[in-house]
Write a protein that holds these residues in place. Structure first.
Motif, mmCIF file in Angstrom:
data_model
loop_
_atom_site.group_PDB
_atom_site.id
_atom_site.type_symbol
_atom_site.label_atom_id
_atom_site.label_comp_id
_atom_site.label_asym_id
_atom_site.label_seq_id
_atom_site.Cartn_x
_atom_site.Cartn_y
_atom_site.Cartn_z
ATOM 1 N N PHE A 1 57.898 47.310 -14.356
ATOM 2 C CA PHE A 1 58.884 46.369 -13.823
ATOM 3 C C PHE A 1 58.688 46.171 -12.327
ATOM 4 N N ASP A 2 59.038 44.948 -11.877
ATOM 5 C CA ASP A 2 58.888 44.623 -10.461
ATOM 6 C C ASP A 2 60.036 45.161 -9.612
ATOM 7 N N GLY A 3 61.181 45.389 -10.220
ATOM 8 C CA GLY A 3 62.330 45.862 -9.469
ATOM 9 C C GLY A 3 63.539 45.994 -10.378
ATOM 10 N N LYS A 4 64.698 46.223 -9.775
ATOM 11 C CA LYS A 4 65.928 46.492 -10.529
ATOM 12 C C LYS A 4 66.327 45.323 -11.410
ATOM 13 N N ASP A 5 66.350 44.107 -10.857
ATOM 14 C CA ASP A 5 66.777 42.956 -11.651
ATOM 15 C C ASP A 5 65.789 42.651 -12.777
ATOM 16 N N ASP A 6 64.494 42.802 -12.510
ATOM 17 C CA ASP A 6 63.484 42.610 -13.556
ATOM 18 C C ASP A 6 63.721 43.596 -14.694
ATOM 19 N N LEU A 7 64.024 44.838 -14.332
ATOM 20 C CA LEU A 7 64.335 45.843 -15.344
ATOM 21 C C LEU A 7 65.552 45.448 -16.159
ATOM 22 N N LEU A 8 66.627 45.033 -15.487
ATOM 23 C CA LEU A 8 67.868 44.759 -16.195
ATOM 24 C C LEU A 8 67.756 43.544 -17.114
ATOM 25 N N LEU A 9 66.980 42.547 -16.714
ATOM 26 C CA LEU A 9 66.751 41.403 -17.601
ATOM 27 C C LEU A 9 65.975 41.844 -18.846
ATOM 28 N N SER A 10 64.996 42.720 -18.657
ATOM 29 C CA SER A 10 64.259 43.267 -19.803
ATOM 30 C C SER A 10 65.167 44.161 -20.642
ATOM 31 N N PHE A 11 66.059 44.871 -19.978
ATOM 32 C CA PHE A 11 67.007 45.737 -20.680
ATOM 33 C C PHE A 11 67.926 44.924 -21.590
ATOM 34 N N LEU A 12 68.391 43.777 -21.103
ATOM 35 C CA LEU A 12 69.238 42.925 -21.936
ATOM 36 C C LEU A 12 68.502 42.463 -23.183
ATOM 37 N N GLU A 13 67.221 42.128 -23.032
ATOM 38 C CA GLU A 13 66.426 41.734 -24.200
ATOM 39 C C GLU A 13 66.260 42.921 -25.155
ATOM 40 N N TYR A 14 66.080 44.094 -24.597
ATOM 41 C CA TYR A 14 65.957 45.306 -25.405
ATOM 42 C C TYR A 14 67.231 45.552 -26.210
ATOM 43 N N ILE A 15 68.381 45.338 -25.574
ATOM 44 C CA ILE A 15 69.650 45.535 -26.267
ATOM 45 C C ILE A 15 69.805 44.523 -27.407
ATOM 46 N N LEU A 16 69.370 43.296 -27.182
ATOM 47 C CA LEU A 16 69.403 42.299 -28.255
ATOM 48 C C LEU A 16 68.554 42.750 -29.443
#
Length: 208
Positions: free
Chosen positions: A54-69
């Motif tokens: 991941f490039d940073g915190k927001d990049d991680l969290l956007l990927s995290f939301l997809e993971y939760i889906l």
């Protein structure tokens, strides 16, 4: 893993470890207290491993939301019975944080609070707004499909599937928001009201 339930076993690789650690860190520290170091410590990985993915915190969290889906999809597939009436209630229960079968799964209240904190970030962040818009559309499509199947099978009344799905999901969003921001817990009485709406208004009543 317990019968294929996500979060109930050790992660399969470093990326999954980061996703699970993000969930734990969000529940413990909230969005404001979330940091790459805390996530790395939770996952027992180096920061260099984190930045490999991941490039940073927001990049991680956007990927995290997809993971939760994706995780939600796995849970729903595990719990789906093929009966539209039961599946609609199961879908709503999962959104409200009733994660089945494993004590290791995230605490419901903590999970709902984490969701609300992330959603609030979308107020001023276009990337998060776009992700939650996509998420809402995907959930609406899934619920509408269940309702369509119920109509086709004569289980549900002939309603507009998309509008009904939007109504139910809007109600669920309100319940989640109140649950995360009130001292008391409105989930159970509101769940009963939603169940009553489905049983009394959506389900075709047998003629006496």
């Amino acid at each position: 893993m317990v019968d294929g339930v996500p979060f109930s076993d050790e992660p399969g690789d470093s990326r999954e470890a980061i996703m699970q650690a993000t969930f734990c860190a969000l529940q413990e520290h909230g969005y404001a207290g979330l940091s790459i170091q805390r996530i790395a410590d939770q996952a027992e990985l180096s920061k260099s491993t984190f930045y490999h993915h991941f490039d940073g915190k927001d990049d991680l969290l956007l990927s995290f939301l997809e993971y939760i889906l994706d995780t939600f999809d796995q849970l729903f597939q595990l719990e789906s019975s093929g009966d539209p009436h039961n599946d609609l209630k199961t879908f709503m229960s999962l959104i409200l944080g009733d994660l089945p079968h494993a004590e290791e799964l995230p605490d419901r209240d903590a999970a709902l609070r984490a969701y609300v904190e992330l959603r609030a970030h979308a107020v001023r962040t276009p990337e998060f707004r776009a992700k939650f818009t996509e998420t809402d559309h995907r959930f609406t499509d899934r619920v509408a499909t269940i309702i369509e199947e119920g109509i086709d099978e004569g289980v549900f009344a002939d309603v507009d599937p998309e509008l009904t799905a939007q109504f139910l999901l809007t109600m669920l969003d309100g319940i989640v928001l109140q649950s995360a921001t009130r001292e008391d817990d409105p989930v159970e009485p509101m769940r009963e009201s939603l169940d009553a709406y489905i049983d009394e208004q959506l389900v075709v009543q047998d003629e006496k």
